[in-house]
Design a protein around this motif. Structure first.
Motif, PDB file in Angstrom:
ATOM      1  N   GLU A 519     -34.883 -15.783 -68.598  1.00  0.00           N
ATOM      2  CA  GLU A 519     -35.729 -14.847 -69.313  1.00  0.00           C
ATOM      3  C   GLU A 519     -36.922 -14.473 -68.454  1.00  0.00           C
ATOM      4  O   GLU A 519     -37.494 -15.324 -67.775  1.00  0.00           O
ATOM      5  CB  GLU A 519     -36.213 -15.439 -70.637  1.00  0.00           C
ATOM      6  CG  GLU A 519     -35.105 -15.583 -71.670  1.00  0.00           C
ATOM      7  CD  GLU A 519     -35.605 -16.216 -72.953  1.00  0.00           C
ATOM      8  OE1 GLU A 519     -36.737 -16.725 -72.940  1.00  0.00           O
ATOM      9  OE2 GLU A 519     -34.869 -16.203 -73.944  1.00  0.00           O
ATOM     10  N   GLY A 520     -37.330 -13.247 -68.485  1.00  0.00           N
ATOM     11  CA  GLY A 520     -38.516 -12.828 -67.749  1.00  0.00           C
ATOM     12  C   GLY A 520     -39.777 -13.246 -68.465  1.00  0.00           C
ATOM     13  O   GLY A 520     -39.816 -13.372 -69.695  1.00  0.00           O
ATOM     14  N   THR A 523     -41.959 -11.195 -71.783  1.00  0.00           N
ATOM     15  CA  THR A 523     -41.067 -10.310 -72.529  1.00  0.00           C
ATOM     16  C   THR A 523     -41.019 -10.717 -73.979  1.00  0.00           C
ATOM     17  O   THR A 523     -41.367 -11.841 -74.348  1.00  0.00           O
ATOM     18  CB  THR A 523     -39.652 -10.346 -71.946  1.00  0.00           C
ATOM     19  OG1 THR A 523     -39.161 -11.683 -72.008  1.00  0.00           O
ATOM     20  CG2 THR A 523     -39.649  -9.876 -70.504  1.00  0.00           C
ATOM     21  N   VAL A 555     -30.875  -0.332 -69.355  1.00  0.00           N
ATOM     22  CA  VAL A 555     -30.364  -1.650 -69.747  1.00  0.00           C
ATOM     23  C   VAL A 555     -29.919  -2.390 -68.496  1.00  0.00           C
ATOM     24  O   VAL A 555     -29.376  -1.778 -67.561  1.00  0.00           O
ATOM     25  CB  VAL A 555     -29.177  -1.516 -70.731  1.00  0.00           C
ATOM     26  CG1 VAL A 555     -28.489  -2.852 -70.930  1.00  0.00           C
ATOM     27  CG2 VAL A 555     -29.645  -0.953 -72.051  1.00  0.00           C
ATOM     28  N   THR A 569     -24.488  -8.755 -61.659  1.00  0.00           N
ATOM     29  CA  THR A 569     -24.966  -7.838 -62.695  1.00  0.00           C
ATOM     30  C   THR A 569     -23.755  -7.256 -63.399  1.00  0.00           C
ATOM     31  O   THR A 569     -22.841  -6.677 -62.760  1.00  0.00           O
ATOM     32  CB  THR A 569     -25.815  -6.700 -62.089  1.00  0.00           C
ATOM     33  OG1 THR A 569     -26.969  -7.276 -61.469  1.00  0.00           O
ATOM     34  CG2 THR A 569     -26.256  -5.715 -63.159  1.00  0.00           C
ATOM     35  N   ARG A 595     -28.619 -12.680 -69.428  1.00  0.00           N
ATOM     36  CA  ARG A 595     -29.864 -12.078 -69.895  1.00  0.00           C
ATOM     37  C   ARG A 595     -29.645 -10.582 -70.061  1.00  0.00           C
ATOM     38  O   ARG A 595     -29.205  -9.896 -69.128  1.00  0.00           O
ATOM     39  CB  ARG A 595     -31.013 -12.319 -68.912  1.00  0.00           C
ATOM     40  CG  ARG A 595     -32.351 -11.732 -69.410  1.00  0.00           C
ATOM     41  CD  ARG A 595     -33.449 -11.931 -68.408  1.00  0.00           C
ATOM     42  NE  ARG A 595     -33.204 -11.140 -67.194  1.00  0.00           N
ATOM     43  CZ  ARG A 595     -33.903 -11.272 -66.080  1.00  0.00           C
ATOM     44  NH1 ARG A 595     -34.838 -12.203 -65.992  1.00  0.00           N
ATOM     45  NH2 ARG A 595     -33.636 -10.504 -65.026  1.00  0.00           N
ATOM     46  N   SER A 597     -31.639  -7.166 -70.829  1.00  0.00           N
ATOM     47  CA  SER A 597     -32.971  -6.567 -70.841  1.00  0.00           C
ATOM     48  C   SER A 597     -32.864  -5.115 -71.243  1.00  0.00           C
ATOM     49  O   SER A 597     -32.015  -4.364 -70.717  1.00  0.00           O
ATOM     50  CB  SER A 597     -33.623  -6.653 -69.450  1.00  0.00           C
ATOM     51  OG  SER A 597     -33.725  -7.993 -69.028  1.00  0.00           O
ATOM     52  N   GLU A 600     -38.925  -3.519 -72.802  1.00  0.00           N
ATOM     53  CA  GLU A 600     -39.759  -4.719 -72.671  1.00  0.00           C
ATOM     54  C   GLU A 600     -39.158  -5.934 -73.371  1.00  0.00           C
ATOM     55  O   GLU A 600     -39.790  -6.985 -73.428  1.00  0.00           O
ATOM     56  CB  GLU A 600     -41.167  -4.445 -73.253  1.00  0.00           C
ATOM     57  CG  GLU A 600     -41.938  -3.354 -72.534  1.00  0.00           C
ATOM     58  CD  GLU A 600     -42.212  -3.735 -71.082  1.00  0.00           C
ATOM     59  OE1 GLU A 600     -42.512  -4.924 -70.830  1.00  0.00           O
ATOM     60  OE2 GLU A 600     -42.108  -2.849 -70.216  1.00  0.00           O
ATOM     61  N   SER A 601     -37.960  -5.780 -73.900  1.00  0.00           N
ATOM     62  CA  SER A 601     -37.358  -6.860 -74.677  1.00  0.00           C
ATOM     63  C   SER A 601     -36.181  -7.477 -73.931  1.00  0.00           C
ATOM     64  O   SER A 601     -35.515  -6.809 -73.121  1.00  0.00           O
ATOM     65  CB  SER A 601     -36.873  -6.331 -76.043  1.00  0.00           C
ATOM     66  OG  SER A 601     -37.960  -5.844 -76.802  1.00  0.00           O
ATOM     67  N   THR A 602     -35.922  -8.763 -74.238  1.00  0.00           N
ATOM     68  CA  THR A 602     -34.784  -9.458 -73.637  1.00  0.00           C
ATOM     69  C   THR A 602     -34.070 -10.292 -74.683  1.00  0.00           C
ATOM     70  O   THR A 602     -34.638 -10.681 -75.705  1.00  0.00           O
ATOM     71  CB  THR A 602     -35.218 -10.394 -72.498  1.00  0.00           C
ATOM     72  OG1 THR A 602     -36.060 -11.416 -73.021  1.00  0.00           O
ATOM     73  CG2 THR A 602     -35.932  -9.646 -71.396  1.00  0.00           C
ATOM     74  N   ARG A 603     -32.811 -10.553 -74.399  1.00  0.00           N
ATOM     75  CA  ARG A 603     -32.024 -11.537 -75.144  1.00  0.00           C
ATOM     76  C   ARG A 603     -31.293 -12.391 -74.120  1.00  0.00           C
ATOM     77  O   ARG A 603     -30.770 -11.867 -73.128  1.00  0.00           O
ATOM     78  CB  ARG A 603     -31.008 -10.863 -76.059  1.00  0.00           C
ATOM     79  CG  ARG A 603     -31.575 -10.262 -77.311  1.00  0.00           C
ATOM     80  CD  ARG A 603     -31.943 -11.326 -78.319  1.00  0.00           C
ATOM     81  NE  ARG A 603     -32.484 -10.717 -79.533  1.00  0.00           N
ATOM     82  CZ  ARG A 603     -32.940 -11.420 -80.576  1.00  0.00           C
ATOM     83  NH1 ARG A 603     -32.877 -12.737 -80.515  1.00  0.00           N
ATOM     84  NH2 ARG A 603     -33.405 -10.808 -81.630  1.00  0.00           N
ATOM     85  N   ALA A 604     -31.271 -13.702 -74.361  1.00  0.00           N
ATOM     86  CA  ALA A 604     -30.562 -14.608 -73.455  1.00  0.00           C
ATOM     87  C   ALA A 604     -29.584 -15.444 -74.258  1.00  0.00           C
ATOM     88  O   ALA A 604     -29.778 -15.695 -75.450  1.00  0.00           O
ATOM     89  CB  ALA A 604     -31.536 -15.501 -72.706  1.00  0.00           C
TER      90      ALA A 604
END
Length: 610
Positions: A519-520, A523, A555, A569, A595, A597, A600-604
């Protein structure tokens, strides 16, 4: 013969945890520090939270404890036995047993057949009301062992001269007007070469000694060391300050004091405090508990504590150490090297808990103690003692049980307990976003034995939830405990159906990854952003990942290995709002992190490929 196996709780038996396969790991190979903090810890080190039936004393090894010793009755009809002693009364080179009956008002010794298998009772005294304590000693210095005892209800201290065969006992009254004597011991208190007697007088509130005037024990002079030691319960003698003179140590039940009286010579004594805040002390013993060659003090409190006080030597200070603080009225204690390792162990009991037990001095320094059960079904244990009653050169344990009128000795056994458990300390991984990986156990498992593991995890260290059995093989712990949690605990279960063998555990190895590895920083998670791998765990290759974005935009979907290293990727560029899918092939078996992205949002998340 034992066979060594490696129990990898992983994809298949024999699979090792690959170095670097996960970003984080924890290993435990030593449990000899005993029970530690109940709060979470950043490393397991050498402690744990609880154990039952497990011997953890040896570094690098967990095995089953020895089974309960074998019980042998000496008598079951002695009227509320209290104090107990052992000595060779008949000169046949084995140890006999002597006890006093508090309700039976007797002093009796039992002749040993040499193997501890047969006992013949011999009466020393009757009509000795409230007989409660005794000492075995050659009081008249004629080469055989005599017996001294106290009678609480008669306010009497007396001794009986042994004729050398144990068949004749000449009574000698020391004092018939000492209020409620509770203990008696023999030592040379005036330095004249003969043995005097000392007691704690409960009703009188005295610490008192009697001078052996003629050296033969026929004439005695009373000397009160302390006339204001309210409800004095116990007294013993030792050279506390190593000055060559015998001092006295005692405890007061209602003053909550443990004190010692320094023998200044010439009949002068100086009272010194060891502890004035030990609730309701019941007995004290003198021994070198930490192997530093000075005299320390051991005591029990009927508020549930066994403790010892470390003598700092010439400075006169005392440091208290706890042996056990969770007991139901420990009543008596003794000190002996029960495991023959050169240090002093502790024997004690629980008056209201109906147990006899001993504590192994694990490191020899008196700071780590391992409890061994001796009897868990006795009735009102009173006194305990260590003595070799069967001549096998190993110390046995003798105990009196007041409420079933028994005197019993316990013979150690080489058998093992059938089962035992150990609960680890609660591991704090440092952050809530933890993806659980593999758990490995290395051990020795002979035929007819078993080793099991259970685990639990939570983001609340005070509520880890139920224990979950972990089967073998098991590579992915997240199939059993929730990911994105912070705290972890394991339980080891040892068992045997053959009491002559025990399994053993040598190492526990846990691996996990943090979501922060992919995760960044800075975020946030948009509730409309989602990503799901199907199926997961996956037996197919490629794996399909489906993701949803709440609005059109750029994305990036990136795949990492479990250590947080980028693999590839999977998707990148501008995507319209809605659901999308991407296939990922050519993956080796293992655990992967992804991850997603979007803005500004992320999901892992985690993918397991089998």
């Amino acid at each position: 013969m034992k066979r060594l196996i490696t129990l990898w709780i992983a994809a298949s038996v024999g699979l090792a945890l690959a170095p670097g396969a996960y970003g984080e790991d924890a290993v435990q190979t030593d449990w000899s520090g005993g029970t530690g903090s109940l709060s979470p810890v950043p490393e397991w080190q050498n402690a744990f939270t609880a154990a039952e039936g497990i011997d953890w004393a040896a570094p690098g090894s967990l095995t089953l404890l020895s089974a309960l010793p074998v019980e042998h009755d000496i008598t079951t009809t002695f009227g509320e036995p209290a104090g107990v002693g052992a000595a060779d009364f008949d000169g046949d080179l084995d140890l006999d047993v002597v006890s006093v009956a508090y309700q039976g008002d007797e002093v009796v010794w039992w002749e040993n057949d040499g193997a501890g298998g047969g006992w013949i009772a011999h009466t020393i005294a009757t009509a000795f009301p409230g007989a409660n304590s005794l000492a075995t000693h050659d009081i008249d210095h004629d080469g055989d062992i005599d017996v001294a005892a106290t009678a609480e209800r008669a306010n009497r201290v007396a001794w009986w001269a042994n004729d050398g065969s144990g068949g004749g006992w000449e009574p000698h009254v020391v004092d018939s007007a000492v209020g409620g004597p509770f203990s008696v011991c023999a030592a040379d208190l005036d330095g004249d070469g003969d043995d005097d007697l000392c007691t704690a007088a409960f009703a009188a509130g005295w610490i008192v000694w009697w001078e052996n005037m003629d050296g033969a024990g026929t004439s005695w002079t009373r000397h009160i060391l302390d006339a204001a030691f309210t409800n004095a319960w116990w007294a013993v003698t030792a050279d506390v300050n190593a000055d060559g003179r015998t001092d006295v140590i005692g405890c007061s039940y209602t003053l909550n004091d443990v004190c010692w009286w320094q023998n200044d010579g010439g009949g002068a004594w100086t009272k010194r405090t060891i502890d004035e805040a030990i609730m309701r002390p019941l007995s004290v013993r003198a021994a070198d508990m930490d192997g530093d060659s000075d005299t320390d003090v051991l005591g029990v409190s009927d508020r549930g504590r066994i403790a010892w006080w470390e003598n700092d030597g010439a400075a006169g200070g005392w440091l208290k150490h706890t042996v056990d603080a969770q007991l139901n009225q420990p009543f008596s204690s003794r000190v002996a090297d029960l495991d023959d390792d050169g240090d002093q162990d502790v024997i004690s009991n629980e008056r209201l808990g109906d147990r006899v037990m001993w504590y192994e001095n694990v490191t020899g320094g008196g700071l780590v103690w391992l409890e061994h059960a001796v009897d868990v079904t006795c009735d009102g244990p009173n006194d305990v003692l260590a003595a070799d009653l069967n001549g096998d050169q190993e110390l046995d344990i003798v105990a009196t049980h007041s409420w079933d009128n028994s005197v019993i000795w316990y013979e150690s056994t080489s058998d093992f307990c059938p089962a035992g458990t150990l609960d680890s300390s609660i591991l704090d991984t440092g952050e809530a976003g933890t993806y659980w990986g593999q758990l490995a156990c290395v051990g020795v498992m002979p035929v007819a034995t078993s080793i099991g593991l259970e685990v639990r995890a939570s983001s609340d260290s005070t509520n880890l939830g139920a224990w979950i059995p972990v089967p073998s093989p098991c590579e992915d712990l997240s199939a059993y405990i929730p990911d994105e949690t912070r705290y972890f605990q394991y339980r080891i279960l040892l068992g045997t159906t053959d009491v002559l063998v025990t399994p053993g555990v040598e190492e526990i190895h846990l691996a996990w990854s943090h979501s922060s590895a992919v995760e960044g920083e800075g975020t946030t998670a948009d509730p409309g952003l989602s990503c799901l791998a199907l199926p997961n765990p996956s037996l197919s290759n490629p794996v399909t990942l489906r993701f949803t974005i709440p609005r059109a935009g750029r994305v990036a979907l990136v795949l990492y290995d479990a250590a947080g290293r980028k693999v590839r990727t999977l998707a990148g560029g501008t995507f319209p709002e809605g659901e999308h899918s991407v296939a990922c092939g050519g993956l080796a078996s293992g655990v992967y992190l992804y991850r997603l992205s979007a803005g500004e949002s992320t999901r892992a998340g985690k993918i397991t490929v089998q």
